[in-house]
Design a protein around this motif. Sequence first.
Motif, PDB file in Angstrom:
ATOM      1  N   SER A  16       0.841  -1.197   0.000  1.00 38.90           N
ATOM      2  CA  SER A  16       0.000   0.000   0.000  1.00 38.90           C
ATOM      3  C   SER A  16       0.878   1.249   0.000  1.00 38.90           C
ATOM      4  O   SER A  16       2.110   1.154  -0.006  1.00 38.90           O
ATOM      5  CB  SER A  16      -0.920  -0.005   1.229  1.00 38.90           C
ATOM      6  OG  SER A  16      -0.147   0.101   2.422  1.00 38.90           O
ATOM      7  N   GLU A  17       0.260   2.407   0.031  1.00 39.48           N
ATOM      8  CA  GLU A  17       1.021   3.657   0.056  1.00 39.48           C
ATOM      9  C   GLU A  17       1.731   3.794   1.405  1.00 39.48           C
ATOM     10  O   GLU A  17       1.116   3.642   2.458  1.00 39.48           O
ATOM     11  CB  GLU A  17       0.094   4.846  -0.158  1.00 39.48           C
ATOM     12  CG  GLU A  17       0.832   6.169  -0.186  1.00 39.48           C
ATOM     13  CD  GLU A  17      -0.098   7.361  -0.408  1.00 39.48           C
ATOM     14  OE1 GLU A  17       0.365   8.484  -0.187  1.00 39.48           O
ATOM     15  OE2 GLU A  17      -1.263   7.161  -0.775  1.00 39.48           O
ATOM     16  N   ALA A  18       3.018   4.067   1.366  1.00 36.39           N
ATOM     17  CA  ALA A  18       3.790   4.265   2.592  1.00 36.39           C
ATOM     18  C   ALA A  18       3.799   5.742   2.940  1.00 36.39           C
ATOM     19  O   ALA A  18       3.707   6.604   2.059  1.00 36.39           O
ATOM     20  CB  ALA A  18       5.214   3.746   2.418  1.00 36.39           C
ATOM     21  N   THR A  19       3.928   6.030   4.226  1.00 34.78           N
ATOM     22  CA  THR A  19       3.949   7.418   4.681  1.00 34.78           C
ATOM     23  C   THR A  19       5.280   7.823   5.293  1.00 34.78           C
ATOM     24  O   THR A  19       5.520   9.004   5.519  1.00 34.78           O
ATOM     25  CB  THR A  19       2.832   7.656   5.716  1.00 34.78           C
ATOM     26  OG1 THR A  19       2.971   6.705   6.775  1.00 34.78           O
ATOM     27  CG2 THR A  19       1.461   7.503   5.076  1.00 34.78           C
ATOM     28  N   GLU A  20       6.137   6.840   5.564  1.00 35.56           N
ATOM     29  CA  GLU A  20       7.427   7.168   6.166  1.00 35.56           C
ATOM     30  C   GLU A  20       8.432   6.037   5.974  1.00 35.56           C
ATOM     31  O   GLU A  20       8.062   4.904   5.690  1.00 35.56           O
ATOM     32  CB  GLU A  20       7.266   7.459   7.660  1.00 35.56           C
ATOM     33  CG  GLU A  20       6.814   6.271   8.487  1.00 35.56           C
ATOM     34  CD  GLU A  20       6.647   6.613   9.950  1.00 35.56           C
ATOM     35  OE1 GLU A  20       7.636   7.048  10.586  1.00 35.56           O
ATOM     36  OE2 GLU A  20       5.524   6.449  10.467  1.00 35.56           O
ATOM     37  N   THR A  21       9.700   6.390   6.144  1.00 32.73           N
ATOM     38  CA  THR A  21      10.783   5.415   6.147  1.00 32.73           C
ATOM     39  C   THR A  21      11.299   5.327   7.571  1.00 32.73           C
ATOM     40  O   THR A  21      11.642   6.343   8.171  1.00 32.73           O
ATOM     41  CB  THR A  21      11.917   5.839   5.197  1.00 32.73           C
ATOM     42  OG1 THR A  21      11.392   5.940   3.876  1.00 32.73           O
ATOM     43  CG2 THR A  21      13.066   4.849   5.218  1.00 32.73           C
ATOM     44  N   ILE A  22      11.340   4.135   8.118  1.00 33.16           N
ATOM     45  CA  ILE A  22      11.819   3.922   9.482  1.00 33.16           C
ATOM     46  C   ILE A  22      13.188   3.265   9.403  1.00 33.16           C
ATOM     47  O   ILE A  22      13.376   2.273   8.706  1.00 33.16           O
ATOM     48  CB  ILE A  22      10.840   3.039  10.285  1.00 33.16           C
ATOM     49  CG1 ILE A  22       9.484   3.739  10.395  1.00 33.16           C
ATOM     50  CG2 ILE A  22      11.418   2.713  11.661  1.00 33.16           C
ATOM     51  CD1 ILE A  22       8.415   2.925  11.080  1.00 33.16           C
ATOM     52  N   ARG A  23      14.145   3.851  10.120  1.00 37.12           N
ATOM     53  CA  ARG A  23      15.499   3.316  10.175  1.00 37.12           C
ATOM     54  C   ARG A  23      15.732   2.719  11.554  1.00 37.12           C
ATOM     55  O   ARG A  23      15.345   3.307  12.560  1.00 37.12           O
ATOM     56  CB  ARG A  23      16.504   4.424   9.900  1.00 37.12           C
ATOM     57  CG  ARG A  23      16.460   4.900   8.468  1.00 37.12           C
ATOM     58  CD  ARG A  23      17.322   6.139   8.236  1.00 37.12           C
ATOM     59  NE  ARG A  23      17.210   6.598   6.872  1.00 37.12           N
ATOM     60  CZ  ARG A  23      16.210   7.333   6.396  1.00 37.12           C
ATOM     61  NH1 ARG A  23      15.239   7.703   7.191  1.00 37.12           N
ATOM     62  NH2 ARG A  23      16.175   7.712   5.134  1.00 37.12           N
ATOM     63  N   PHE A  24      16.388   1.548  11.602  1.00 37.80           N
ATOM     64  CA  PHE A  24      16.693   0.916  12.871  1.00 37.80           C
ATOM     65  C   PHE A  24      17.909   0.021  12.683  1.00 37.80           C
ATOM     66  O   PHE A  24      18.348  -0.239  11.566  1.00 37.80           O
ATOM     67  CB  PHE A  24      15.490   0.128  13.411  1.00 37.80           C
ATOM     68  CG  PHE A  24      15.020  -0.992  12.514  1.00 37.80           C
ATOM     69  CD1 PHE A  24      15.427  -2.296  12.732  1.00 37.80           C
ATOM     70  CD2 PHE A  24      14.165  -0.732  11.456  1.00 37.80           C
ATOM     71  CE1 PHE A  24      14.994  -3.325  11.908  1.00 37.80           C
ATOM     72  CE2 PHE A  24      13.716  -1.757  10.632  1.00 37.80           C
ATOM     73  CZ  PHE A  24      14.137  -3.058  10.856  1.00 37.80           C
ATOM     74  N   ALA A  25      18.461  -0.437  13.803  1.00 38.23           N
ATOM     75  CA  ALA A  25      19.626  -1.316  13.756  1.00 38.23           C
ATOM     76  C   ALA A  25      19.426  -2.453  14.745  1.00 38.23           C
ATOM     77  O   ALA A  25      18.817  -2.281  15.796  1.00 38.23           O
ATOM     78  CB  ALA A  25      20.895  -0.546  14.101  1.00 38.23           C
ATOM     79  N   LEU A  26      19.949  -3.617  14.386  1.00 37.61           N
ATOM     80  CA  LEU A  26      19.859  -4.794  15.240  1.00 37.61           C
ATOM     81  C   LEU A  26      21.036  -5.710  14.933  1.00 37.61           C
ATOM     82  O   LEU A  26      21.329  -5.972  13.770  1.00 37.61           O
ATOM     83  CB  LEU A  26      18.537  -5.526  14.987  1.00 37.61           C
ATOM     84  CG  LEU A  26      18.272  -6.773  15.811  1.00 37.61           C
ATOM     85  CD1 LEU A  26      18.127  -6.412  17.294  1.00 37.61           C
ATOM     86  CD2 LEU A  26      17.026  -7.476  15.315  1.00 37.61           C
TER      87      LEU A  26
END
Length: 106
Positions: A16-26
């Motif tokens: 679907s349409e995305a509203t944001e980019t989320i950055r994370f690290a693991l």
Amino acid sequence: MATKVITALVDDIDGSEATETIRFALDGQSYEIDLGDANAAALRASVTAFVTSARKSSGSFEATSAVRSNKVELVLIRAWALDQGISVGDRGRIAASVVAQYRAAH
């Protein structure tokens, strides 16, 4: 002749349409994912207990992962990098991306 280019952000989970980019690290690896409101809320809800119990680290994730290398590991990383054809100096800091590649390979 005019050209109109439209860039659409698409949710990586459901298309679907995305509203944001989320950055994370693991585990020493950085990630980013494009999500719509519902999936972004679901991601945040699923990690809330861990985030509220964790402590914040200073600096960027890549910088802190490089700092955590001990002297023996740095020698091994330099040798491995040279074997892989990756240019590293004889002294000084090793790029966090090289450290991450080494750790992923081992």
